[in-house]
Design an enzyme around this catalytic site. Sequence first.
Site, PDB file in Angstrom:
ATOM      1  CG  ASP A   1      -0.183  -0.077   2.538  1.00  0.00           C
ATOM      2  OD1 ASP A   1       1.029  -0.375   2.523  1.00  0.00           O
ATOM      3  OD2 ASP A   1      -0.828   0.135   3.588  1.00  0.00           O
TER       4      ASP A   1
ATOM      5  CD  GLU B   1      17.826  10.024 -30.445  1.00  0.00           C
ATOM      6  OE1 GLU B   1      18.065   9.129 -31.296  1.00  0.00           O
ATOM      7  OE2 GLU B   1      18.059   9.880 -29.241  1.00  0.00           O
TER       8      GLU B   1
END
Length: 611
Positions: free
Chosen positions: A315, A385
């Site tokens: 949790d 790129e």
Amino acid sequence: MRFRRFNRFRRRAAAGFVTLLLPLAGLVGLASPAQAATATATYIKTQDWGTGFEGKWTVTNTGTTSISSWTVEWDFPSGTSVTSAWDADVTSSGTHWTAKNKSYNGTLAAGASVSFGFNGTGSGSPSNCKLNGASCDGGSVPGDAAPSAPGTPTASDITNTSVRLSWSAATDDKGIKNYDVLRDGAKVATVTTTSYSDTGLTAGTDYSYTVQARDTADQTGPVSGAVAVRTSGGTTPPPTGDAVKLGYFTEWGVYGRNYHVKNLVTSGSASKITHINYAFGNVTNGRCAIGDAYADYDKAYTADQSVSGVADTWDQPLRGNFNQLRQLKAKYPHIKVLWSFGGWTWSGGFGQAAQNPAAFAQSCYDLVEDPRWADVFDGIDMDWEYPNACGLSCDTSGPSAFKNMMSALRTKFGSNYLVTAATTADGSSGGKIDAADYAGAAQYVDWYNVMTYDFFGAFDADGPTAPHSPLTSYSGIPQAGFTTADAIAKYKAKGVPASKLLVGIGFYGRGWTGVTQSAPGGTATGPAPGTYEQGIEDYKVLKTSCPANGTIAGTAYAHCGSNWWSYDTPATIGTKMAWAKTQGLGGAFFWEFSGDTGNGELVSAINSGLN
């Protein structure tokens, strides 16, 4: 697996029309004649690799009024054809070819020129050229090729105010008339010999020199490689005690590579770096997005895997790499972490993002500043790129898109965050550095990670073998301008401050198989086997499986059996770091941590070299 290290510079395109957006150049070559008395069209074959070639047309407005559009037509003999083109829409009907301007380059002012290029097959030359329906009469002698590029200049006799330059001669079928000497891209002299002494310089200042030949028909050839020169005297280069030492950490490394944030601690690397680029966040639908949610913030770590030595719970609000980076920063407060977005595979999303830079910047800010992990990140990095050029796909955003994006990011993130970018190292004439306004964008970034690796590799399966990360040029290099020195010199010549440039190091090698020649330049039959990808292998493997037995251009190489590899070692990294210091660069970065040895010997070499 998304691998950002790929063929960043390959020029030969596959068959089929792929629009390659390269910067416009004014190279005039083999005259194949243009619109009579108002315009000319000239042609040159710029490359020939046996099975194909690269051609280039230049359209020049020789009149006194503007031209709003242009169309170049020509015939190829049977067996010769265009396979891909850039900066023009090229079509064919049989052996007749037609090239029409793009939307962004149709208008030509009086005296202006524009170029477009293509890859082709066959050995024929164009004939029957027409420009806007009229005969192309470029004025040059048909068949008269432009001169070759001169050799990269060498510098000697450097003083506070002068330097002597010399270079090897260019070649031409009709003879060389003279040479233009360019300082920082601007012509400073025209000489008839292969040497020149430049005077009147400023002490302690960086300059970049190139040379261009002109033949007896007054045609200019391509520009030579660049040599960087720093005059003596003046102030000393910036101190390197604060040099950036940055490494990429890949989110997917936690899977097959079994490389986790804790490895930075156990290897000793965490104490020797200053920054981490976390790779990669996605760029999609015009927004920054999570790359791998499980690896990023959900993967649970046991106590022995965790930087803190405490196990994650089911949790827990934040787990995964983000939580481990948070623990690393608590242990090493000097480390700054940037979230890098894009990379080779996800750069295709930048084109849409560039259409609305402000909205894109807002999405990135919202993601980086998510309350669950806002304390983890100190900045953002863009790995596009490539802007206005071709990588995995071709971008058509225009030369100003990158500058606009970095401006929007700086405006949104403000001065308290780092804003950086990974950038091309294509220092060739008319290459990717010329395709975008990197100089204009530099005012908005803290630094550029110049990707000075992957210049050569087994993406050219038959070779020639060549070091993938050469520091300098060398005799026989397959492509001029594909070196670290050329790339850095070109950025500096465009006005990017040296302190905003980081030199790149690859923690891996690139290799071929079927190689019989030990020295670079040999032929091959394909990529050498690699653990994760053919033609690529980590340094930690190569150092023992194929030890280096030679160096060239500041990079090591090894010939083992039929395999040939090139890679950086601690020694060659030391050479590159020393060079970076003489250039006044901001530091170095590397791709990526998991390629290093378990004791981090490559990171240590970077750290020692920059201290």
